[in-house]
Design a protein around this motif. Structure first.
Motif: not given
Length: 253
Positions: A79-83
């Motif tokens: 959800n936080l778009k941390i890859p």
């Protein structure tokens, strides 16, 4: 240390039979214990956390507890778009970040670590900051000096990348040559071969068949530990085979 109330809820949500849920609720909640040492015995006190070290149920309950934690963690990172990816082996976990830039990779790891520590606190768990480490793989041929990862603002340490990384008995180097891995286990087996001379008694040593069985059952499994990592088609294995042949000559002599 696992929170008993939360673990009971997890067991119910997991869809187990109601009798199982009732059993673990009674087994875990409102437990009491005391400690004895020689003639001393402490007073009884409540235990509201933990699943009992050494209990056969401990690994199962821990896995159930952590499965929900990992599920929530992965969703939060998504959800936080941390890859970053997260994998865990019992209590030894990894964050994996892939990037062409060390700074971007460190930034992703920092954010992931922040999410992890906050979520662990909600689950009643803690990170052993002193055991946290960082390692970078790199394919460049030039000098590689990655910058450290500063986790001090999150309660952690300033992590300095090392040249090798040992995980679950496997020794990784930055270019995945596995030279250090093979060296370590070959030296270990050579020491074992030398110790085989001590077997026997004052009148005679062990016979050739016994030595053969020792070599097959005790030496080879150590020398070839993790060989699936470096022995595959088109892999450069000249160095590895040279070192293994050296070990084999010691054993044969």
């Amino acid at each position: 240390m696992l929170n008993h109330q939360l673990l009971s809820l997890i067991i119910k949500k997991a869809g187990f039979n109601q009798h199982i849920s009732f059993f673990f609720t009674d087994y875990l909640v409102n437990r009491k214990t005391n400690y004895s040492w020689n003639n001393f015995s402490s007073s009884t006190f409540n235990i509201n956390i933990g699943v009992g070290q050494g209990s056969v149920l401990s690994p199962i309950l821990s896995a159930l507890y952590l499965s929900l934690f990992i599920y929530i963690l992965e969703n939060q990172l998504k959800n936080l778009k941390i890859p970053t990816s997260f994998i865990s082996f019992v209590n030894d976990s990894l964050f994996i970040s892939q990037s062409n830039s060390i700074d971007i990779s460190n930034s992703c790891l920092y954010c992931s670590y922040n999410v992890l520590t906050n979520l662990l606190e909600k689950f009643g768990l803690v990170v052993k900051h002193s055991k946290t480490e960082i390692f970078h793989f790199n394919r460049s041929h030039g000098v590689f000096n990655p910058s450290p990862l500063d986790l001090s603002l999150l309660g952690g340490n300033i992590l300095l990348p090392s040249n090798t990384w040992k995980y679950l008995g496997f020794i990784f180097d930055r270019k995945l040559t596995f030279y250090q891995h093979v060296d370590f286990y070959v030296n270990k087996t050579i020491s074992m071969v030398k110790c085989m001379k001590l077997l026997g008694n004052s009148s005679r040593s062990i016979n050739p068949l016994q030595k053969y069985l020792l070599y097959k059952s005790c030496v080879l499994p150590i020398a070839l530990y993790g060989f699936q990592l470096w022995f595959y088609n088109h892999a450069p294995i000249a160095y590895h085979m040279k070192i293994l042949n050296k070990m084999q000559r010691h054993a044969a002599i």
